[in-house]
Design an enzyme around this catalytic site. Structure first.
Site, PDB file in Angstrom:
ATOM      1  N   GLU A 218       0.773  -1.191   0.222  1.00 44.53           N
ATOM      2  CA  GLU A 218      -0.051  -0.131  -0.067  1.00 44.53           C
ATOM      3  C   GLU A 218       0.890   1.356   0.074  1.00 44.53           C
ATOM      4  OE1 GLU A 218      -3.071   2.255   2.831  1.00 44.53           O
ATOM      5  OE2 GLU A 218      -2.762   0.255   3.386  1.00 44.53           O
ATOM      6  N   GLU A 223      -2.611  11.883   3.215  1.00 44.31           N
ATOM      7  CA  GLU A 223      -3.558  11.395   4.212  1.00 44.31           C
ATOM      8  C   GLU A 223      -3.310  12.200   5.513  1.00 44.31           C
ATOM      9  OE1 GLU A 223      -4.881   7.046   6.344  1.00 44.31           O
ATOM     10  OE2 GLU A 223      -2.663   7.093   5.673  1.00 44.31           O
TER      11      GLU A 223
END
Length: 415
Positions: A218, A223
């Site tokens: 990932e 974020e």
């Protein structure tokens, strides 16, 4: 819950207890995996401050699935600008500048997938399952999102993805999570946005993800949570992928490592290798205040890198659609191939946008401060003791909880 409270207490213990914390974390994480994914994230949040003086940011929980609902169709412009009641924002009217007549050197990077304008949502699947990160959202299909006004192509030709702003809800708010139907192994992902979700309870992300998490790896490109203003990029992998150093200078990056040099999910409580930007305009309200910018993720034989270019400082080769990453300045984040083969630990990725509310990360730091942008806790700012109570009672507070994206382009190197 008892385990989590114990871990929080340990996380606040003096530095000499770090070694003891580590042993307990190893034991507790095994129990967390057996009991719930949420507890595994709680471990990550609780121990995020071990290696830094600032509370560590965290990546979104990683048991991701690719939704199969809602194959994209061409969406008509609503004619609504960012000043419409549902938008109520200050989005910049343009994204990446269109190619000009100025000569730009040719590039070996050629676009294989491009999403922009009226057909932006073509080629994306809308995820409709329960939020894997335990957020107070219900992701909806494309038809529902469109009829509810949660998605549109606005008058600026940008794709908009919102959170429901009904004044009060009994459980969760509707939101949008989309995944590219196209997959890629290596390449260059370039995303131009003029606005991202921001505000207490929000947890937006733009990332790429492989199958059989964490085996496929990932890469979190963007974020953060709540009022944070500095982006955090993170990778999560199978055991064996590590960073060769904690030094930003030695890693040739502008960001700062906020967590472990061990990037494996299993051995870090899902924390991975997080790198925080030193720019206060790289996330949230800071990003929106300058009209956004461009994020680029480069995945090649040298490793994985994330770049951020604020509006007004976007390289002309990106604007011309002929990227030349070898000429760009140092990346915000760099995970070199030295101790982590990028084609061993990452494969068959799709790109994903989402906005969740509360969830394991934003809820866990609801009363926290100390991270750039969060000088006052959301509990104090909103007057709500819990994140979920705020979400259910305060729909009007989510007028800024939207993505406005000019384009996403996936390139492959043809050289």
């Amino acid at each position: 819950m008892y385990t989590f409270l114990l871990l929080i207490a340990l996380a606040l213990a003096p530095v000499p207890l770090v070694q003891g914390k580590s042993l307990i974390l190893t034991h507790a994480h095994k129990a967390a995996v057996k009991r719930s994914a949420g507890l595994a994230r709680d471990l990550r949040v609780a121990f995020g401050g071990i290696l830094t003086t600032q509370p560590s940011s965290s990546s979104n929980l990683n048991f991701y699935c690719v939704g199969s609902d809602g194959e994209g169709v061409s969406m008509p412009s609503s004619g609504n600008s960012s000043s419409s009641p549902k938008m109520n924002g200050n989005a910049t009217s343009t994204g990446t500048a269109a190619p000009s007549s100025t000569s730009v050197a040719s590039s070996s990077w050629k676009a294989t997938n491009s999403y922009s304008g009226q057909t932006f949502f073509n080629g994306w699947s809308f995820f409709t399952a329960a939020d894997p990160t335990s957020g107070n959202v219900q992701y909806v299909d494309q038809s529902t999102a469109q009829s509810a006004g949660l998605i549109e192509i606005n008058s600026n030709g940008n794709a908009v993805m919102r959170v429901e702003t009904t004044p009060q809800v009994q459980t969760n708010r509707q939101s949008v999570r989309i995944t590219t139907q196209a997959t890629f192994d290596g390449g260059l992902v370039v995303m131009d946005a003029v606005h991202m979700p921001t505000g207490c309870a929000t947890w937006p992300a733009f990332w790429t993800n492989g199958p059989n998490w964490p085996a496929g790896g990932e890469i979190d490109i963007i974020e953060g949570v709540n009022n944070y203003t500095n982006n955090q990029a993170t990778i999560h992998t199978n055991p064996g992928c590590t960073l060769p150093s904690t030094s930003s200078a030695l890693l040739n990056m502008s960001g700062t490592l906020v967590a472990s040099t061990d990037c494996s999910a299993a051995q870090t409580g899902n924390q991975g290798c997080g790198i925080r930007s030193n720019s206060s305009v790289s996330f949230g309200s800071g990003f929106n205040g300058i009209g956004g910018g461009v994020y680029a993720m480069l995945w090649d034989n040298s490793g994985i890198k994330v770049y951020f270019f604020p509006r007004g400082s976007i390289p002309s080769d990106i604007s011309a659609g002929a990227p030349q990453p070898q000429n760009w300045s140092a990346p915000m984040a760099d995970w070199p191939s030295t101790n982590c083969n990028p084609y061993q630990y990452f494969n068959t990725h799709s790109a994903i946008f989402d906005t969740t509310l509360c969830g394991d990360w934003a809820s866990a730091v609801w009363s926290g401060t100390g991270v750039p942008g969060q000088a006052v806790s959301c509990a104090q700012q909103t007057g709500f003791s819990t994140c979920s109570a705020f979400v259910q009672a305060s729909g009007g507070s989510f007028s800024q909880a939207y993505w406005e994206v000019s384009s996403v382009t996936i390139y492959q190197n043809t050289s």
